[in-house]
Scaffold this motif. Structure first.
Motif, PDB file in Angstrom:
ATOM      1  N   ARG A  64      -2.934  11.087  -1.178  1.00 56.04           N
ATOM      2  CA  ARG A  64      -3.075  10.057  -2.223  1.00 56.04           C
ATOM      3  C   ARG A  64      -2.750   8.683  -1.668  1.00 56.04           C
ATOM      4  N   LEU A  65      -1.688   8.607  -0.864  1.00 54.61           N
ATOM      5  CA  LEU A  65      -1.304   7.325  -0.284  1.00 54.61           C
ATOM      6  C   LEU A  65      -2.365   6.821   0.689  1.00 54.61           C
ATOM      7  N   GLU A  66      -2.938   7.703   1.466  1.00 55.07           N
ATOM      8  CA  GLU A  66      -3.989   7.307   2.408  1.00 55.07           C
ATOM      9  C   GLU A  66      -5.232   6.802   1.688  1.00 55.07           C
ATOM     10  N   GLN A  67      -5.590   7.460   0.600  1.00 52.17           N
ATOM     11  CA  GLN A  67      -6.791   7.070  -0.149  1.00 52.17           C
ATOM     12  C   GLN A  67      -6.567   5.778  -0.934  1.00 52.17           C
ATOM     13  N   ASP A  68      -5.344   5.537  -1.339  1.00 47.06           N
ATOM     14  CA  ASP A  68      -4.975   4.311  -2.041  1.00 47.06           C
ATOM     15  C   ASP A  68      -5.921   3.996  -3.205  1.00 47.06           C
ATOM     16  N   LEU A  87       2.853   6.173   7.210  1.00 46.50           N
ATOM     17  CA  LEU A  87       2.639   5.655   5.858  1.00 46.50           C
ATOM     18  C   LEU A  87       3.845   4.871   5.335  1.00 46.50           C
ATOM     19  N   LEU A  88       4.948   4.965   6.027  1.00 42.57           N
ATOM     20  CA  LEU A  88       6.179   4.316   5.555  1.00 42.57           C
ATOM     21  C   LEU A  88       6.372   2.908   6.086  1.00 42.57           C
ATOM     22  N   PHE A 139       1.741   0.143  -9.295  1.00 40.66           N
ATOM     23  CA  PHE A 139       3.004   0.821  -9.564  1.00 40.66           C
ATOM     24  C   PHE A 139       2.911   2.322  -9.304  1.00 40.66           C
ATOM     25  N   ASP A 140       1.758   2.916  -9.556  1.00 43.44           N
ATOM     26  CA  ASP A 140       1.572   4.336  -9.254  1.00 43.44           C
ATOM     27  C   ASP A 140       1.673   4.574  -7.754  1.00 43.44           C
ATOM     28  N   GLY A 141       1.091   3.694  -6.972  1.00 44.01           N
ATOM     29  CA  GLY A 141       1.184   3.799  -5.520  1.00 44.01           C
ATOM     30  C   GLY A 141       2.615   3.621  -5.037  1.00 44.01           C
TER      31      GLY A 141
END
Length: 71
Positions: free
Chosen positions: A26-30, A62-63, A36-38
């Motif tokens: 999910r984080l990669e797809q952004d 990702l951090l 706020f969800d991200g």
């Protein structure tokens, strides 16, 4: 009052390798409906990295923990 930084220890302990992989995807797809969800997902991944680093080894990029120069 709850803030974005409030990630429960129970939610971190409930994470599995598969659920962390889904979180990272999910984080990669952004493709979040709101920023706020991200941020919620990012804070969760960060909390997992501190409490259960073995689950996040493949997703540390990702951090954004590396220092950078703003020159």
């Amino acid at each position: 009052m709850s803030t974005l930084n409030d990630v429960s220890q129970e939610s971190v302990l409930a994470m599995t390798r598969e659920s962390v992989a889904e979180l990272a995807k999910r984080l990669e797809q952004d493709a979040y409906d709101s920023a706020f969800d991200g941020l919620k997902d990012w804070h969760l991944l960060r909390a997992i990295a501190f409490q259960r680093p073995e689950l996040v080894q493949n997703y540390t990029y990702l951090l954004d923990n590396e220092p950078f120069d703003e020159e």
